[in-house]
Design an enzyme around this catalytic site. Structure first.
Site, mmCIF file in Angstrom:
data_model
loop_
_atom_site.group_PDB
_atom_site.id
_atom_site.type_symbol
_atom_site.label_atom_id
_atom_site.label_comp_id
_atom_site.label_asym_id
_atom_site.label_seq_id
_atom_site.Cartn_x
_atom_site.Cartn_y
_atom_site.Cartn_z
ATOM 1 N N LYS A 193 0.870 -1.173 0.000
ATOM 2 C CA LYS A 193 0.000 0.000 0.000
ATOM 3 C C LYS A 193 0.913 1.231 0.000
ATOM 4 O O LYS A 193 2.049 1.170 0.496
ATOM 5 C CB LYS A 193 -0.865 -0.062 1.266
ATOM 6 N N ALA A 214 -11.994 5.729 -3.614
ATOM 7 C CA ALA A 214 -11.375 7.030 -3.340
ATOM 8 C C ALA A 214 -10.904 6.980 -1.896
ATOM 9 O O ALA A 214 -11.489 7.590 -1.005
ATOM 10 C CB ALA A 214 -12.362 8.170 -3.563
ATOM 11 N N CYS A 243 -2.379 8.533 -8.672
ATOM 12 C CA CYS A 243 -3.540 8.368 -7.790
ATOM 13 C C CYS A 243 -4.551 9.469 -8.086
ATOM 14 O O CYS A 243 -4.232 10.646 -7.978
ATOM 15 C CB CYS A 243 -3.136 8.430 -6.318
ATOM 16 N N GLY A 277 -5.305 -6.820 -8.797
ATOM 17 C CA GLY A 277 -5.773 -5.786 -7.872
ATOM 18 C C GLY A 277 -7.131 -6.104 -7.287
ATOM 19 O O GLY A 277 -7.257 -6.875 -6.340
#
Lengths: 315, 310
Positions: free
Chosen positions: B48, B73, B133, B273
């Site tokens: 992460k 998000a 991101c 993912g």
């Protein structure tokens, strides 16, 4: 049983459906049976813990059987698993049976209604931390809103079995009579005796009902019904009492406030949209206070909860 | 089937046992998955995101499911560099799988600080530079959509990263992904990973508000796979093939067939993912499936498959 022991037992297991009963309108009760390692893992499920179920491959009901307001959402494909808590867990002879109270209101739960005895589903669990048991308490008060009743039925069973000295009373609320997720409320006489719901009466737990529209039981929010009842209990000692609550967040916030005002310990079972359920996706954040400071942190509903001390949660 | 079939790959300066990674943000810092899979069976692991300071992340809802996909998000919620070193690195250093740390930040200095601090850590094989991101106000995607900034940040982190492998994760939210890919490679990227999520929105028609608290989120899952495959093939043909730079392909992979598609398109390795959320052990199943595919096609070395699109 320590928390560590639960965690090391969780896993991905197949379960076989043994029952899927429509209890009223959109409410159903699904029974799943685990064997082998799954049975061992789920035998240890504590009230308030949950599981993530894969419903993506389950078929939809026939189109004509889907309510008009759900037709659009039924069209959506299901990708992620869905989290469910349990209303009962029974373990015997190497098998563990769990029961889930659910409401068909979206693409996944609509699919769930078509499961029938013998079908198999993939289940991840048991997950999260359940309710802390009232070891040092004399009174446990259970307050549910809508579908929040499920884990509190499981909790009522656990407390009455493991802590028979604790007196348990339940309060259940919903918008209207038909949205109460119970098989059927007991008759007027039972209600007057304090046993409104069979699901709690079977554990000799008194229960009261509230509906927003007054179609059955107290007219108004279950939080008001509970608050009034609490106000009448002159002999109740705050220190010896604990409140357990599960339901919509606005209701939990109100219960937390009542508990705070009365200085009664309170545990709330929270809900968030989750992707993984196992603490990696960080989706299900709950804003929490840090004891003794003004600092806020996000905890995860799936891993740190879903049950929290109500003083901790920032509603 | 030959169970010992070799599907090992050369991945920049590393040799990996197989071409399957788990993608950043879907597997935590590895320890979270211990009950569900043996992380050491992977070809590589990506953590992460780690930022200099801890980040709380966005308000909730942070996720919403869509048809064959999901929006997230999260907002780079993470414990920050120091806590990562104290709390997560000891467990990571016990892993035998090569571990890449996903690095994010608001400024170039932020990225450099994380890379510099971790460059001497033996437990880490390399970095994945997150310049894509879509869910943060500062940094993130704004770096990854401008070739000049990609050049600047890549070369700055490359310098700080010492001998660690530098992977740059690209956003698909650009007019021509090859332009960004070229900027990253020319500035020193050892590997490119693509694609990150697509900026997207889901609206609640009752309230007429976006479902996500952040309003927009990144779309991932099977819905984006064909676009990701196309972009991998485009970057492979236009940028990486002639330079011998490996691509880590990702975007909606949930089966071995999906993974093989990416490899044929030009990916040297793939990352799983969103599928990890549904099936935490799916990467291991995909590794087995790739072996089976190679066996069935009598492919002796998986390298024959990379970029073999006719």
């Amino acid at each position: 049983m320590t928390e560590e022991t639960f965690k090391s037992n969780r896993g991905v297991f197949d379960a076989v459906v043994f029952a899927n009963k429509q209890i009223r309108q959109r409410f159903y009760r699904l029974g799943l049976e685990f064997s082998g390692d799954g049975a061992a893992a789920f035998a240890q499920t504590r009230p308030g813990q949950f599981a993530e179920i894969d419903l993506s491959d389950v078929k939809l009901p026939p189109k004509e059987e889907i309510a008009e307001d759900l037709q659009d959402s039924a069209e959506r494909k299901v990708l992620l698993r869905r989290p469910f808590s349990f209303c009962d867990v029974i373990s015997q002879r190497g098998k563990t049976r769990v029961e889930i109270l659910y409401c068909a209101l979206g693409p996944a739960t609509l699919r769930m209604t078509t499961l029938s005895a013998g079908n198999s589903v993939s289940v991840i669990g048991p997950l999260g931390n359940g309710f802390q048991m009232p070891a040092d308490k004399k009174t446990a008060l259970l307050v549910s809103g809508g579908m929040g009743a499920g884990p509190l039925i499981h909790l009522a069973k656990a407390i009455t079995t493991e802590y028979p000295q604790v007196e348990v009373t339940a309060f259940a609320g919903a918008k209207t009579k038909t949205e109460l997720p119970f098989e059927k409320p007991l008759d007027e006489i039972s209600r007057q005796l304090g046993f409104a719901l069979h699901e709690f009466a079977m554990y000799a737990v008194e229960s009261q009902l509230a509906t927003d529209d007054g179609s059955i039981g107290y007219k108004g929010f279950v939080t008001d019904c509970f608050s009034q009842w609490l106000g009448q209990q002159r002999s109740l000692s705050a220190n010896d009492t604990i409140i357990y609550s599960c339901g919509p967040e606005a209701m939990l916030a109100r219960i937390a406030k009542i508990a705070e005002d009365k200085k009664i310990d309170c545990q709330v079972s929270m809900e968030r949209m989750m992707a993984c359920g196992i603490g990696v996706c960080q989706s299900c954040a709950i804003k929490c206070r840090v004891e003794g400071s003004d600092e806020m942190v996000y905890k995860l509903c799936c891993k740190d909860g879903p049950v929290f001390d109500s003083r901790e949660v920032v509603f | 089937m030959n169970e010992t079939m070799d599907i090992s790959i050369d991945f920049s300066r590393l040799k990996l046992a197989n071409p399957v990674f788990t993608a950043s943000g879907t597997c935590g810092y590895a320890e979270e998955l211990a009950d569900f899979m043996d992380v050491n069976q992977l070809g590589g692991f990506i953590t992460k995101s780690v930022t200099v300071k801890p980040r709380m992340g966005n308000d909730t809802p942070r996720v919403v499911e869509t048809d064959s996909g999901m929006l997230n998000a999260i907002g780079l919620a993470n414990l920050g560099l120091e806590a990562f070193i104290q709390e997560k690195l000891p467990a990571i250093s016990k892993l035998t799988v090569p571990v890449f740390v996903n690095v994010a930040g608001e400024t170039i200095e932020d990225y450099v600080a994380v890379a510099q601090r971790l460059a001497t850590e033996q437990a880490i094989a390399g970095f994945e530079l997150n310049i894509s991101c879509p869910n943060v106000a500062k940094g993130g995607l704004s770096f990854g959509t401008d070739p000049a900034q990609v050049t600047e940040i890549t070369s700055a982190v490359k310098q700080a990263a010492g001998d660690k492998i530098l992977m740059v994760k690209l956003s698909p939210c650009v007019t021509d992904i090859s332009v960004i890919a070229r900027a990253a490679v020319e500035a020193g990227a050892d590997v490119l990973s693509l694609v990150n999520t697509f900026t997207a929105m889901v609206i609640d028609i009752e309230s007429r508000k976006p479902v996500l608290a952040n309003r927009t989120g990144g779309l991932s899952g099977p819905a984006i796979k064909p676009i990701a495959v196309y972009m991998v093939n485009k970057v492979f043909n236009e940028v990486t093939k002639e330079r011998g730079i490996p691509i880590l392909g990702l975007g909606g992979i949930r089966t071995a067939s999906d993974a093989v598609e990416f490899i044929i398109a030009g990916a040297t390795a793939v990352a799983i993912g969103t599928a990890n959320f549904v099936e935490p052990n799916c990467a291991v199943k995909i590794i087995e499936g790739i072996k089976k595919y190679c066996d069935g096609k009598e492919i002796k070395n998986i390298r024959e498959l990379i970029g073999s699109l006719e």
